[in-house]
Design an enzyme around this catalytic site. Structure first.
Site, mmCIF file in Angstrom:
data_model
loop_
_atom_site.group_PDB
_atom_site.id
_atom_site.type_symbol
_atom_site.label_atom_id
_atom_site.label_comp_id
_atom_site.label_asym_id
_atom_site.label_seq_id
_atom_site.Cartn_x
_atom_site.Cartn_y
_atom_site.Cartn_z
ATOM 1 N N ASN A 28 52.482 -43.979 -47.383
ATOM 2 C CA ASN A 28 51.525 -44.926 -46.791
ATOM 3 C C ASN A 28 50.795 -44.353 -45.568
ATOM 4 O O ASN A 28 49.613 -44.614 -45.374
ATOM 5 C CB ASN A 28 52.206 -46.259 -46.475
ATOM 6 C CG ASN A 28 53.405 -46.118 -45.576
ATOM 7 O OD1 ASN A 28 53.977 -45.038 -45.465
ATOM 8 N ND2 ASN A 28 53.786 -47.192 -44.919
ATOM 9 N N GLU B 208 64.338 -45.488 -41.692
ATOM 10 C CA GLU B 208 63.274 -46.452 -41.385
ATOM 11 C C GLU B 208 62.828 -47.027 -42.715
ATOM 12 O O GLU B 208 62.177 -46.337 -43.503
ATOM 13 C CB GLU B 208 62.086 -45.743 -40.719
ATOM 14 C CG GLU B 208 62.412 -44.986 -39.454
ATOM 15 C CD GLU B 208 62.689 -45.908 -38.276
ATOM 16 O OE1 GLU B 208 62.458 -47.127 -38.382
ATOM 17 O OE2 GLU B 208 63.170 -45.398 -37.252
ATOM 18 N N CYS C 69 54.922 -50.590 -43.135
ATOM 19 C CA CYS C 69 56.216 -51.290 -43.063
ATOM 20 C C CYS C 69 56.179 -52.415 -42.040
ATOM 21 O O CYS C 69 56.938 -53.370 -42.132
ATOM 22 C CB CYS C 69 57.335 -50.308 -42.757
ATOM 23 S SG CYS C 69 56.988 -49.279 -41.321
ATOM 24 N N GLU D 19 63.867 -44.373 -33.600
ATOM 25 C CA GLU D 19 63.143 -43.152 -33.254
ATOM 26 C C GLU D 19 62.089 -43.528 -32.220
ATOM 27 O O GLU D 19 61.837 -44.710 -31.996
ATOM 28 C CB GLU D 19 62.546 -42.504 -34.511
ATOM 29 C CG GLU D 19 63.646 -41.987 -35.447
ATOM 30 C CD GLU D 19 63.148 -41.175 -36.654
ATOM 31 O OE1 GLU D 19 61.968 -40.819 -36.701
ATOM 32 O OE2 GLU D 19 63.986 -40.911 -37.532
HETATM 33 O O1 TXE Z 1 59.191 -45.232 -51.921
HETATM 34 P P1 TXE Z 1 60.445 -44.282 -51.903
HETATM 35 P P2 TXE Z 1 58.332 -45.712 -53.165
HETATM 36 C C1 TXE Z 1 58.666 -49.577 -49.809
HETATM 37 C C2 TXE Z 1 57.637 -50.448 -50.470
HETATM 38 C C3 TXE Z 1 57.426 -49.788 -51.768
HETATM 39 C C4 TXE Z 1 58.831 -49.359 -52.090
HETATM 40 C C5 TXE Z 1 58.944 -48.225 -53.049
HETATM 41 O O2 TXE Z 1 58.167 -51.736 -50.697
HETATM 42 O O3 TXE Z 1 56.916 -50.643 -52.749
HETATM 43 O O4 TXE Z 1 59.344 -48.947 -50.841
HETATM 44 O O5 TXE Z 1 58.063 -47.192 -52.687
HETATM 45 C C6 TXE Z 1 61.631 -39.919 -51.541
HETATM 46 N N1 TXE Z 1 66.591 -39.012 -52.480
HETATM 47 N N2 TXE Z 1 58.124 -48.567 -48.922
HETATM 48 O O6 TXE Z 1 59.080 -45.773 -54.432
HETATM 49 O O7 TXE Z 1 60.914 -43.975 -53.274
HETATM 50 C C7 TXE Z 1 60.246 -39.994 -52.142
HETATM 51 O O8 TXE Z 1 59.962 -38.839 -52.897
HETATM 52 C C8 TXE Z 1 65.803 -38.572 -51.492
HETATM 53 C C9 TXE Z 1 58.232 -48.837 -47.526
HETATM 54 O O9 TXE Z 1 57.129 -44.889 -53.170
HETATM 55 O O10 TXE Z 1 61.398 -44.844 -50.940
HETATM 56 C C10 TXE Z 1 59.398 -40.123 -50.896
HETATM 57 O O11 TXE Z 1 59.236 -38.857 -50.270
HETATM 58 N N3 TXE Z 1 64.504 -38.908 -51.385
HETATM 59 C C11 TXE Z 1 57.983 -47.657 -46.714
HETATM 60 C C12 TXE Z 1 60.256 -41.025 -50.007
HETATM 61 O O12 TXE Z 1 61.588 -40.893 -50.519
HETATM 62 C C13 TXE Z 1 63.995 -39.725 -52.297
HETATM 63 C C14 TXE Z 1 56.994 -46.673 -47.160
HETATM 64 C C15 TXE Z 1 59.865 -42.493 -50.011
HETATM 65 O O13 TXE Z 1 59.779 -42.954 -51.342
HETATM 66 C C16 TXE Z 1 64.767 -40.235 -53.351
HETATM 67 C C17 TXE Z 1 57.022 -46.470 -48.588
HETATM 68 C C18 TXE Z 1 66.139 -39.839 -53.427
HETATM 69 N N4 TXE Z 1 66.969 -40.268 -54.380
HETATM 70 C C19 TXE Z 1 57.548 -47.435 -49.402
HETATM 71 N N5 TXE Z 1 63.984 -41.040 -54.105
HETATM 72 C C20 TXE Z 1 57.991 -47.839 -45.224
HETATM 73 N N6 TXE Z 1 59.169 -48.082 -44.650
HETATM 74 O O14 TXE Z 1 56.981 -47.705 -44.567
HETATM 75 C C21 TXE Z 1 62.758 -41.036 -53.543
HETATM 76 N N7 TXE Z 1 62.744 -40.237 -52.451
#
Ligand code: TXE
Length: 484
Positions: free
Chosen positions: A154, A252, A286, A465
């Site tokens: 994001n 986070e 977020c 953080e």
């Molecule tokens: O995020 P992911 P996604 C929320 C939001 C969204 C949902 C899913 O609700 O719809 O999360 O989003 C890495 N081990 N937020 O699926 O999967 C991945 O490659 C290690 C809130 O896109 O959480 C990426 O680099 N890493 C949020 C990162 O994790 C892993 C922002 C985030 O992806 C992994 C984004 C694993 N097993 C989504 N699986 C905020 N807090 O701002 C994935 N990743």
């Protein structure tokens, strides 16, 4: 079309798998780059390079030298700001104006801020006078070693730099795994670290899918800590992998943040604030205020003005400076958000505006656009009003008393942030103290001072953080006790 590389030991490498993923521009559906599909072997090589850097030149740098390098990275990002803003907008679908005024300047600020923070850092000293003293205790802060930084799509460079700057500043070596959906600015950052002369191996970049490259990074025994920003479900998985091997963790995660509007607020300002909180970055922050709680006596008046402002938001070409909202991150994510709008209707909600796919000219007709939606009439406890949607959807709920507003605000699994609108000073402090969140804004939203603690409670994460909190996370305290 460009093909991105892994960046290990100061050099570009093809992925060991030989495979690449498509990087799709969400505003047009066009494939704009090929992203390395990294895995265990790339992570192992990156961790080895990071370890070698710590044992070599990087491990011997002084604080002043590291601060100079962080400043040099900031200067290079600033010099390339137009190019980087264009890459960020292309990769995320967000308006170019937003990338140019928020994302990239904030990445510059993150590096500058942590350069200053390490220059001005102080350490604790405790004088023991009573028996069995006297003694002098002082705290040494040592780097953790190799740290894994996993960042989302994001705010790609903004959030990655928020981790990289303090991690390097405290003398760690970094292996970064950006989101596979938005790899472009992370690769640009790798180039910049080489241009400014960061010792090879201090910053390494492994592109790839979360369950492959991300998981391998979390599992690697040579990685001392993981700083993760992403979804709550992924965060739980990261914690389950890292906790049994005692890795230091900062998580986070998501939010379902309330905006509380009391009848005594400056309603015009509250409307503006609530629109910004609800729909900045298409609601994909977020911290977004996706639940709007409004005191009943002003509810109808407020809602009318709010819906009018939301309808006036301009949705469309991210490159157009007049655009307020661009595309969502992907077609799959738009499907998810649309699924929540269907659920909202099933749960008895009325969609007061938005929720439809806009008619846009080619090539934007293939983009993941969705008109910003406001939903009323839902119970505050239903799924639509309590689960994170992470898109341009705000639900609105009336309340009668402060106690009821607080019960609604605190009645979700998440506890990241809240925004409170009131002119009553006592109420502002009282409500801020009673909210179960890591951050509260009063009469504003997302006003960030980089020195302040950032993070959430409950399902929104673990740890803080920001400023000294980041310096603490990215270092290990050692007490030295000298008997006098
Ligand atoms: O995020 P992911 P996604 C929320 C939001 C969204 C949902 C899913 O609700 O719809 O999360 O989003 C890495 N081990 N937020 O699926 O999967 C991945 O490659 C290690 C809130 O896109 O959480 C990426 O680099 N890493 C949020 C990162 O994790 C892993 C922002 C985030 O992806 C992994 C984004 C694993 N097993 C989504 N699986 C905020 N807090 O701002 C994935 N990743």
């Amino acid at each position: 079309m460009r093909t991105l590389s892994q960046f290990i030991a100061g050099r570009e490498h093809a992925p060991r798998s030989g495979e690449h993923l498509d990087d799709v521009a969400p505003a047009t559906g066009e494939v704009v780059a090929r992203v390395p599909r990294g895995g265990e072997a790339d992570v192992a090589a990156a961790v080895e390079a990071a370890r070698a850097a710590l044992d070599g030149a990087w491990g011997k740098t002084s604080t002043e030298e590291r601060a100079r390098l962080l400043d040099a990275i900031a200067d290079r990002i600033e010099a390339r700001k137009d190019d980087l803003a264009a890459l960020e907008s292309l990769d995320t679908g967000k308006p170019l104006r937003l990338a140019a005024t928020i994302d990239i300047p904030r990445a510059v600020a993150n590096f500058r801020f942590f350069a200053g923070a390490i220059r001005h850092d102080r350490t604790d000293c405790h004088l023991t006078d009573g028996p069995p003293g006297p003694a002098l205790n002082y705290t040494l802060r040592r780097p953790l070693g190799v740290v894994g930084l996993i960042s989302p799509w994001n705010l790609p460079l903004y959030l990655l730099s928020w981790k990289v700057a303090p991690a390097l500043g405290m003398g760690n070596a970094v292996v970064a795994k950006p989101s596979e959906l938005t790899p472009l600015t992370a690769s640009a950052l790798a180039e910049i670290t080489a241009e400014v002369g960061l010792p090879p191996g201090a910053f390494n970049l492994v592109h790839g899918l979360g369950p492959e490259a991300g998981q391998a990074l979390v599992e690697h025994p040579g990685v001392a800590a993981i700083s993760f920003t992403g979804g709550t479900a992924t965060g739980a998985r990261v914690a389950a992998t890292a906790a049994p091997v005692f890795k230091k963790l900062s998580l986070e995660l998501g939010g379902k943040n309330p905006t509380l509007v009391f009848a005594d607020a400056d309603l015009e300002q509250a409307v503006e604030g609530a629109v910004r909180a609800g729909f900045t970055n298409q609601g994909q922050v977020c911290l977004c205020g996706s639940r709007l709680l409004v005191e009943r006596s002003v509810h109808d008046r407020f809602l009318e003005a709010f819906v009018a402002r939301v309808k006036a938001l301009r949705l469309g070409d991210p490159k157009d400076p007049a655009t307020d909202l661009g595309a969502l991150i992907s077609l799959a994510h738009r499907d998810k958000v649309e699924g929540y709008l269907r659920l909202a209707r099933e749960e008895g909600g009325r969609v007061l505006c938005g929720g439809e796919r806009p008619a846009l000219p080619a090539p934007l007709d293939r983009g993941a656009f969705l008109a910003p939606a406001v939903v009323a009439g839902l119970p505050a406890t239903c799924r639509t009003a309590t689960e994170e949607i992470f898109g341009p959807v705000v639900t609105v709920h009336p309340f009668d008393t402060e106690a009821e507003a607080l019960a609604m605000a605190n009645g979700v699994r998440y506890g990241l942030s809240a925004s409170v609108w009131t002119r009553d000073l006592s109420r502002a402090h009282r409500v801020s103290a009673a909210l179960d969140t890591g951050m509260v804004w009063v009469n504003t939203w997302l006003l960030r001072d980089l020195r302040t603690p950032f993070g959430g409670v409950k399902d929104s994460g673990v740890g803080r953080e920001g400023g000294a909190y980041s310096l603490e996370f990215f270092s290990e305290a050692r007490n030295v006790c000298v008997k006098l």
